[in-house]
Enzyme design. Structure first.
Site, PDB file in Angstrom:
ATOM      1  N   VAL A 154       0.844  -1.202   0.000  1.00 50.86           N
ATOM      2  CA  VAL A 154       0.000   0.000   0.000  1.00 50.86           C
ATOM      3  C   VAL A 154       0.877   1.248   0.000  1.00 50.86           C
ATOM      4  CG1 VAL A 154      -1.794   1.280   1.236  1.00 50.86           C
ATOM      5  CG2 VAL A 154      -1.916  -1.216   1.099  1.00 50.86           C
ATOM      6  N   ASP A 155       1.923   1.253   0.822  1.00 52.31           N
ATOM      7  CA  ASP A 155       2.858   2.390   0.831  1.00 52.31           C
ATOM      8  C   ASP A 155       3.536   2.543  -0.528  1.00 52.31           C
ATOM      9  OD1 ASP A 155       2.650   3.486   3.422  1.00 52.31           O
ATOM     10  OD2 ASP A 155       3.983   1.978   4.251  1.00 52.31           O
ATOM     11  N   VAL A 156       3.988   1.444  -1.103  1.00 51.24           N
ATOM     12  CA  VAL A 156       4.684   1.493  -2.392  1.00 51.24           C
ATOM     13  C   VAL A 156       3.761   2.050  -3.474  1.00 51.24           C
ATOM     14  CG1 VAL A 156       5.703   0.075  -4.232  1.00 51.24           C
ATOM     15  CG2 VAL A 156       6.367  -0.307  -1.851  1.00 51.24           C
TER      16      VAL A 156
END
Length: 192
Positions: A154-156
């Site tokens: 999700v961060d990526v």
């Protein structure tokens, strides 16, 4: 602060942007101590998402630090912030301030749950968003329990979407002469 914002700015740096990472004095970015492994005293994690950047330590809790930040922002093309809601505003960099003092700036705000709504003030963590969005239900053994992805997906994805949105806003600025506010949230990225 940990991955989405740093990955976004690393991507921009890889494309040739001059990136200045502002870190708190003393220990600097939290991820500088995340290890092992370490290389020449630097965390491999920190090095892995902060290439092509210069660093500046700045105490934002004091007026002089806030004034230095304001002077930097006035001269910049893009401001990426990956804080809890209201942090940048607490330091005096509000939408109104930007409109009056740095209308050319493309501001990118990366939050956990957006800038409005009942969950806006909550911090966002990749593994929580993986669970909330159902991503964990499609990872792991068939018929098994929900499983966290091996990477902070999700961060990526949020970092990649942020860099793309910034490039679109820069392109629009060529026509309008004005910056824009670009907002991304881990929550919306996880659903997308």
């Amino acid at each position: 602060r940990i991955l989405a914002g740093p990955l976004c700015t690393q991507t921009l740096g890889d494309m040739g942007a001059e990136v200045i990472k502002v870190e708190p004095p003393g220990t600097g970015d939290d991820t500088r101590t995340w290890g092992p492994p370490f290389t020449a005293g630097e965390s491999a994690y920190f090095l892995g998402v902060n290439r092509n950047k210069r660093s500046l330590t700045l105490n934002m809790a004091v007026k002089s630090g806030q004034e230095i930040l304001a002077q930097l922002v006035k001269k910049t093309d893009v401001l990426v912030e990956n804080f809890k809601l209201g942090t940048l505003e607490k330091w005096g960099i509000t939408d109104d301030w930007l409109e009056q003092n740095a209308p050319q700036v493309v501001r990118c705000s990366i939050t956990g749950y957006g800038t409005s709504g009942p969950r806006a003030a909550l911090p966002g963590y990749d593994f929580i968003l993986q669970a909330e969005s159902g991503l964990m239900s499609i990872c792991g053994e068939p018929g098994g329990v929900p499983t966290k992805y091996g990477v902070a997906i999700v961060d990526v994805c949020t970092g990649i979407l942020a860099s793309n949105a910034i490039l679109a806003a820069i392109n629009a600025r060529h026509r309008t002469g004005k910056g824009q506010k670009v907002e991304l949230s881990l929550y919306e990225t996880s659903l997308a």
